[in-house]
Design a protein around this motif. Structure first.
Motif, mmCIF file in Angstrom:
data_model
loop_
_atom_site.group_PDB
_atom_site.id
_atom_site.type_symbol
_atom_site.label_atom_id
_atom_site.label_comp_id
_atom_site.label_asym_id
_atom_site.label_seq_id
_atom_site.Cartn_x
_atom_site.Cartn_y
_atom_site.Cartn_z
ATOM 1 N N LEU A 102 -0.387 -64.078 56.080
ATOM 2 C CA LEU A 102 1.014 -63.701 56.236
ATOM 3 C C LEU A 102 1.181 -62.728 57.404
ATOM 4 C CD1 LEU A 102 2.190 -63.309 52.526
ATOM 5 C CD2 LEU A 102 2.686 -65.166 54.128
ATOM 6 N N SER A 103 2.354 -62.733 57.988
ATOM 7 C CA SER A 103 2.616 -61.932 59.180
ATOM 8 C C SER A 103 2.758 -60.448 58.834
ATOM 9 C CB SER A 103 3.895 -62.425 59.853
ATOM 10 O OG SER A 103 3.828 -63.822 60.084
ATOM 11 N N LEU A 104 2.673 -59.613 59.881
ATOM 12 C CA LEU A 104 2.812 -58.165 59.672
ATOM 13 C C LEU A 104 4.153 -57.812 59.057
ATOM 14 C CD1 LEU A 104 1.305 -56.469 62.867
ATOM 15 C CD2 LEU A 104 0.396 -56.476 60.541
ATOM 16 N N SER A 105 5.177 -58.564 59.399
ATOM 17 C CA SER A 105 6.512 -58.267 58.880
ATOM 18 C C SER A 105 6.555 -58.321 57.361
ATOM 19 C CB SER A 105 7.534 -59.249 59.464
ATOM 20 O OG SER A 105 7.167 -60.591 59.158
ATOM 21 N N TYR A 106 5.750 -59.194 56.763
ATOM 22 C CA TYR A 106 5.717 -59.300 55.302
ATOM 23 C C TYR A 106 5.258 -57.977 54.691
ATOM 24 C CZ TYR A 106 4.430 -60.917 50.626
ATOM 25 O OH TYR A 106 4.327 -61.061 49.264
ATOM 26 N N GLU A 316 6.149 -68.474 53.662
ATOM 27 C CA GLU A 316 5.599 -68.983 54.913
ATOM 28 C C GLU A 316 5.428 -67.832 55.910
ATOM 29 O OE1 GLU A 316 4.531 -71.932 55.930
ATOM 30 O OE2 GLU A 316 4.859 -72.837 53.961
ATOM 31 N N PRO A 317 4.295 -67.777 56.609
ATOM 32 C CA PRO A 317 4.131 -66.756 57.656
ATOM 33 C C PRO A 317 5.200 -66.931 58.739
ATOM 34 C CG PRO A 317 2.039 -67.870 57.191
ATOM 35 C CD PRO A 317 3.111 -68.652 56.497
ATOM 36 N N GLU A 318 5.793 -65.814 59.153
ATOM 37 C CA GLU A 318 6.768 -65.899 60.232
ATOM 38 C C GLU A 318 6.088 -66.240 61.550
ATOM 39 O OE1 GLU A 318 9.261 -62.479 60.478
ATOM 40 O OE2 GLU A 318 9.744 -62.475 58.333
ATOM 41 N N ILE A 319 4.853 -65.757 61.706
ATOM 42 C CA ILE A 319 4.075 -66.049 62.907
ATOM 43 C C ILE A 319 2.933 -66.968 62.518
ATOM 44 C CG2 ILE A 319 2.800 -65.084 64.847
ATOM 45 C CD1 ILE A 319 5.739 -64.195 64.681
ATOM 46 N N THR A 341 12.963 -60.471 75.558
ATOM 47 C CA THR A 341 13.829 -59.701 74.666
ATOM 48 C C THR A 341 13.307 -59.876 73.250
ATOM 49 O OG1 THR A 341 15.788 -59.935 76.061
ATOM 50 C CG2 THR A 341 16.176 -59.456 73.742
ATOM 51 N N PHE A 342 13.327 -58.786 72.463
ATOM 52 C CA PHE A 342 12.830 -58.874 71.091
ATOM 53 C C PHE A 342 13.774 -58.130 70.159
ATOM 54 C CE2 PHE A 342 10.466 -57.054 67.514
ATOM 55 C CZ PHE A 342 10.021 -58.228 66.917
ATOM 56 N N PHE A 384 1.599 -60.475 67.051
ATOM 57 C CA PHE A 384 1.950 -59.896 65.759
ATOM 58 C C PHE A 384 3.423 -60.178 65.490
ATOM 59 C CE2 PHE A 384 -1.598 -56.567 66.329
ATOM 60 C CZ PHE A 384 -2.513 -57.430 65.773
ATOM 61 N N TYR A 385 4.188 -60.283 66.569
ATOM 62 C CA TYR A 385 5.576 -60.734 66.540
ATOM 63 C C TYR A 385 5.770 -61.691 67.715
ATOM 64 C CZ TYR A 385 6.393 -56.816 63.362
ATOM 65 O OH TYR A 385 6.333 -55.956 62.306
#
Length: 575
Positions: A102-106, A316-319, A341-342, A384-385
């Motif tokens: 899973l992504s860092l955001s999780y 689901e992983p975002e990345i 841009t992020f 990571f993003y």
């Protein structure tokens, strides 16, 4: 049912053992059907007819039946325990494996204790549903069906009269099942809250003690503990209400049997032994219904836990690897941001129109006030993003078009907060390259200015460093982290304020190690201390998500802008 079917799907690899276990359960449960028939024969044949041969046969049969029952009972207990433990291991490994992807955001959106609770409390709650509950469900269902068959054989009219209450029982269990599922979900959430508080206070015990907040934390824990108690009692209230209702309905059925059965005996349509046997079978019928209602409650609690477990597995992983992603070939280290841009939240850009071109082997420093977006830039390189707009590329290849593993294997990161694992110094350095030879580990430690202090410790490289390296100083932890990065031998290096938390002496040693590490590598250095970036090939000055200045140290000082002001502030502080 969908949740339970999904849970049962983990049993498929063990179906042969499950089939044998079910045979054992049914065979063990069948002993309960033998006793009522024995009572009938004793009353109608032995006592009425004075039949000694029948008496001896019955006595011998009881011993044999219960010897066999013991064997089958052992089989059901051992086999179901084996299956339950294996399934729990499989589920726990599946959820842990998924968490790793899973992504860092999780992780940033959830408490660590809550995530831990999925693998501990929730998975453990499933074990009862897969072992004790399955044994009881199959066993009691076997007794129920067998008793019902014997009752029809003895007197079908009386049996139909007895079954009048069954629709009421089913309806009651359905109503209570929904409520038990809801309260069980709350129970699991409260348990997760307790784990979260526990994890926070233990990991931050130094902060708690330094602020003398022991009593405050005890009160906070007690509050969560009380909420858990309330959830448990609500569940217990429902369970305690369900059982008497089921017993009352069962008692009504037994009353019908006694009244109508007695009438049939008086009229000569049923023997006394058959009525007694029928009553025992009816009790065998009511007891499984009561026990199945308890099992139903246990299963509902387990399904509430399963819902939480599967919610993680369904995330689901975002990345993740894009369709058609290929392995990134060995790189030179040219890194480019093209109008990037992020946004963490839609409409709130953290980075705006970032364009950077870092040539292989260059040192690029990123400076600016807190919250300017420095670390965010560094997080986009290893994906990571993902950039909301624009492109991040390495050697001209969009990082979104390559696999995550092949990308991150060629990028090294030395963070401000050094993370080491509970184990030996040797194992922590080896983490950079699990296939490295011993001499490579020693060489990496020497390059990181760590070899001397490591060999001075009682057990040298085999010294246990404690959780998160608690037995080492900040400078020692950072140098081991650098040795780990050196062993990985990345082409692109990210240093995220790697010396900001160190004293002057430690900073000097760590900076020397970092200088060795950066040789021949493309390096992104995020720093508050401008003294660490004076020799950078390119310095990017950020403010509010934008690059407001760029150039060398001398060029930026001459410009007299934000960089010059930051430098003067730090210079004056040193005076």
């Amino acid at each position: 049912m969908n949740t339970y079917k999904r849970l049962i799907s983990y049993v498929r690899p063990y179906l042969p053992r499950l089939a044998l276990a079910v045979v054992c359960i049914i065979a063990a449960a069948s002993a309960n059907l033998y006793v009522p028939w024995v009572i009938k024969e004793v009353i109608d044949e032995v006592l009425a007819e004075k039949n000694v041969v029948m008496l001896n046969t019955i006595a011998f049969g009881i011993v044999v039946v219960y010897m066999l029952r013991g064997v089958f009972f052992f089989g059901q207990t051992y086999l179901m325990s084996y299956i339950g433990q294996r399934v729990i291991i499989d589920i726990r490994e599946a959820i842990y494996k998924h968490l790793q992807r899973l992504s860092l955001s999780y992780y940033e959106k959830r408490q660590t204790g809550t995530i831990m609770s999925y693998i501990t409390n929730d998975v453990a709650a499933l074990q009862g549903a897969l072992v004790e509950s399955v044994i009881e469900m199959v066993s009691e269902a076997s007794v129920l069906i067998g008793s019902l068959a014997m009752m029809f054989f003895l007197h079908w009219k009386l049996t139909l009269l007895t079954l009048i209450t069954l629709p009421l029982v089913a309806h009651t269990m359905r109503i209570f099942g929904k409520k038990l599922r809801n309260t069980s979900t709350v129970m699991q959430e409260r348990a997760a809250d307790i784990t979260s508080v526990l994890q926070e206070t233990i990991s931050a015990v130094r902060v708690v003690k330094s602020f003398v907040r022991e009593n405050y934390e005890v009160e906070r824990f007690s509050k969560e503990n009380y909420f858990n108690f309330r959830a448990q009692m609500k569940n217990a209230q429902l369970t305690a209400t369900l059982t008497p209702i089921i017993e009352l309905l069962a008692a009504i059925g037994v009353t019908f049997i006694i009244w109508y059965g007695g009438w049939e005996v008086i009229n000569g349509n049923l023997t006394s032994g058959a009525l007694i046997a029928f009553l025992v079978y009816a009790v065998n019928l009511s007891n499984p219904i009561k026990r199945l209602s308890r099992v139903y409650g246990n299963i509902q609690r387990a399904l509430a836990a399963a819902d939480r477990v599967f919610s993680v597995l369904d995330t689901e992983p975002e990345i993740k690897d894009m369709p058609g992603a290929v392995d990134l070939p060995p790189i030179n280290g040219d890194v480019a941001f093209n109008n990037v841009t992020f946004e963490y939240k839609e409409g709130e850009p953290v980075l705006s129109n970032i364009t950077i071109e870092a040539k292989a082997g260059q040192m690029v420093a990123i400076v600016g006030p807190s919250g300017a977006g420095k670390t965010t830039i560094a997080n986009l390189v290893p994906r990571f993003y993902d950039a909301t707009h624009g492109c991040v590329s390495i050697d001209g290849i969009d990082v979104k078009n390559v696999t995550l593993d092949s990308l991150r294997k060629q990028i090294g990161i030395v963070p401000q907060e050094t993370v080491l694992f509970n184990g030996t110094v040797y194992d922590n350095i080896l983490y950079g390259d699990l296939g490295a030879a011993e001499e490579d580990i020693f060489a990496a430690a020497k390059s990181a200015n760590a070899h001397n202090f490591i060999t001075a410790m009682p057990d040298g490289y085999k010294t246990q460093i404690g959780e998160r390296g608690s037995k080492l100083s900040g400078g020692q932890r950072q140098r081991i982290s650098i040795a780990r990065a050196i062993l990985k031998n990345p082409r692109v290096l990210i240093l995220d304020e790697a010396t900001s938390a160190l004293d002057t002496e430690s900073e000097k040693l760590v900076q020397e190690a970092l200088d060795k590490l950066m040789i021949g590598r493309t390096s992104f250095v995020i720093a508050h201390r401008l003294s660490t970036v004076l020799r950078a090939d390119l310095i990017l000055v950020m403010e509010r998500g934008k690059i407001v200045e760029r150039g060398t140290h001398a060029e930026l000082l001459a410009l007299g802008g934000l960089y010059s002001k930051l430098y003067q502030v730090q210079f004056n502080k040193k005076d």
